[in-house]
Scaffold this motif. Structure first.
Motif, mmCIF file in Angstrom:
data_model
loop_
_atom_site.group_PDB
_atom_site.id
_atom_site.type_symbol
_atom_site.label_atom_id
_atom_site.label_comp_id
_atom_site.label_asym_id
_atom_site.label_seq_id
_atom_site.Cartn_x
_atom_site.Cartn_y
_atom_site.Cartn_z
ATOM 1 N N VAL A 135 7.434 -9.672 5.749
ATOM 2 C CA VAL A 135 7.435 -9.702 4.290
ATOM 3 C C VAL A 135 8.459 -8.697 3.793
ATOM 4 O O VAL A 135 8.522 -7.567 4.285
ATOM 5 N N MET A 136 9.255 -9.102 2.804
ATOM 6 C CA MET A 136 10.188 -8.180 2.160
ATOM 7 C C MET A 136 9.527 -7.630 0.910
ATOM 8 O O MET A 136 8.925 -8.376 0.135
ATOM 9 N N VAL A 137 9.651 -6.314 0.711
ATOM 10 C CA VAL A 137 9.112 -5.664 -0.475
ATOM 11 C C VAL A 137 10.114 -4.637 -0.970
ATOM 12 O O VAL A 137 11.004 -4.201 -0.233
ATOM 13 N N ASN A 138 9.947 -4.221 -2.232
ATOM 14 C CA ASN A 138 10.845 -3.193 -2.764
ATOM 15 C C ASN A 138 10.456 -1.823 -2.193
ATOM 16 O O ASN A 138 9.412 -1.662 -1.570
ATOM 17 N N ARG A 139 11.308 -0.840 -2.399
ATOM 18 C CA ARG A 139 11.108 0.482 -1.808
ATOM 19 C C ARG A 139 9.805 1.137 -2.289
ATOM 20 O O ARG A 139 9.085 1.747 -1.510
ATOM 21 N N GLU A 140 9.493 1.006 -3.567
ATOM 22 C CA GLU A 140 8.284 1.638 -4.121
ATOM 23 C C GLU A 140 7.020 1.112 -3.431
ATOM 24 O O GLU A 140 6.153 1.889 -3.018
ATOM 25 N N THR A 141 6.944 -0.192 -3.273
ATOM 26 C CA THR A 141 5.784 -0.786 -2.598
ATOM 27 C C THR A 141 5.747 -0.365 -1.135
ATOM 28 O O THR A 141 4.687 -0.054 -0.592
ATOM 29 N N ALA A 142 6.902 -0.326 -0.497
ATOM 30 C CA ALA A 142 6.960 0.068 0.914
ATOM 31 C C ALA A 142 6.505 1.515 1.102
ATOM 32 O O ALA A 142 5.858 1.844 2.100
ATOM 33 N N GLU A 143 6.823 2.378 0.152
ATOM 34 C CA GLU A 143 6.374 3.776 0.241
ATOM 35 C C GLU A 143 4.854 3.848 0.125
ATOM 36 O O GLU A 143 4.208 4.632 0.832
ATOM 37 N N ARG A 144 4.283 3.029 -0.750
ATOM 38 C CA ARG A 144 2.823 2.998 -0.886
ATOM 39 C C ARG A 144 2.176 2.478 0.394
ATOM 40 O O ARG A 144 1.130 2.969 0.826
ATOM 41 N N VAL A 145 2.828 1.496 1.020
ATOM 42 C CA VAL A 145 2.323 0.955 2.287
ATOM 43 C C VAL A 145 2.438 2.002 3.386
ATOM 44 O O VAL A 145 1.527 2.196 4.189
ATOM 45 N N LYS A 146 3.561 2.713 3.390
ATOM 46 C CA LYS A 146 3.808 3.714 4.435
ATOM 47 C C LYS A 146 2.806 4.867 4.353
ATOM 48 O O LYS A 146 2.437 5.452 5.367
ATOM 49 N N GLU A 147 2.354 5.209 3.144
ATOM 50 C CA GLU A 147 1.333 6.252 2.989
ATOM 51 C C GLU A 147 0.039 5.855 3.686
ATOM 52 O O GLU A 147 -0.634 6.689 4.278
ATOM 53 N N ARG A 148 -0.292 4.565 3.590
ATOM 54 C CA ARG A 148 -1.556 4.101 4.146
ATOM 55 C C ARG A 148 -1.434 3.713 5.620
ATOM 56 O O ARG A 148 -2.305 4.048 6.416
ATOM 57 N N LEU A 149 -0.374 3.009 5.971
ATOM 58 C CA LEU A 149 -0.220 2.477 7.326
ATOM 59 C C LEU A 149 1.267 2.504 7.702
ATOM 60 O O LEU A 149 1.986 1.525 7.489
ATOM 61 N N PRO A 150 1.733 3.630 8.257
ATOM 62 C CA PRO A 150 3.167 3.776 8.526
ATOM 63 C C PRO A 150 3.750 2.720 9.470
ATOM 64 O O PRO A 150 4.907 2.333 9.330
#
Length: 178
Positions: A135-150
């Motif tokens: 899945v492609m996502v923007n940087r802001e969403t990816a940062e939120r994802v990375k906080e939860r599940l790197p």
């Protein structure tokens, strides 16, 4: 004041005085024969039971902790899945975008448009794993994802550029241009 059990049994006629004296005498003998510092069989049994109870409580605590940790991880995976579903950018196009999967180290690909390819290369779009789907996502969403599940973020061009820049600093031949 109440009578002792022996007195009550004697008055009820269930035992005689001779039997009561014999039991008391045997009890005193048992206590004298027991060396000082050692525990009676009942006390040893009680200590074993207490130790077993404490071990069981510790096992129960550990199992409960593992169960709670598994529940937390499941909640995090569900949150990540929802984030990726809500903010996914549709991969539409015929340009094959190859990237190195950060989790496995293998080369994977995704068909994208030319605009999406430039956004991926510049680091504005990132590629994440939603289960087995990419899945492609923007940087802001990816940062939120990375906080939860790197480990869900598979490709980040900016992170890739900082890693190669660090390798360039360590390059032994940087003073010798080609």
């Amino acid at each position: 004041m109440g009578k002792s059990l022996a007195d009550q049994l004697l008055s009820a006629g269930l035992v005689d005085a001779k039997r009561i004296k014999q039991v008391q005498k045997d009890k005193r003998k048992e206590q004298k024969q027991q060396p000082k510092g050692q525990l009676s069989a009942q006390e040893e049994q009680r200590k074993k039971v207490e130790l077993a109870r404490a071990e069981k409580a510790e096992q129960d605590r550990l199992l409960n902790e593992k169960r709670l940790q598994a529940e937390r991880e499941k909640e995090i995976r569900i949150q990540v899945k929802q984030l990726l579903q809500q903010h996914a950018v549709a991969a539409d196009g015929e340009v094959r975008f190859n990237f190195k999967d950060a989790s496995t180290g293998k080369i994977r690909y995704l068909f994208v448009s030319e605009n999406q390819q430039t956004l991926l290369a510049s680091g504005q779009l990132l590629i994440c794993a939603n289960g087995k789907r990419l899945v492609m996502v923007n940087r802001e969403t990816a940062e939120r994802v990375k906080e939860r599940l790197p480990q869900a973020v598979l490709f980040d061009a900016k992170e890739l550029n900082t890693n190669t820049a660090a390798q360039d600093d360590d390059d032994a031949y940087k003073d010798f241009p080609i």
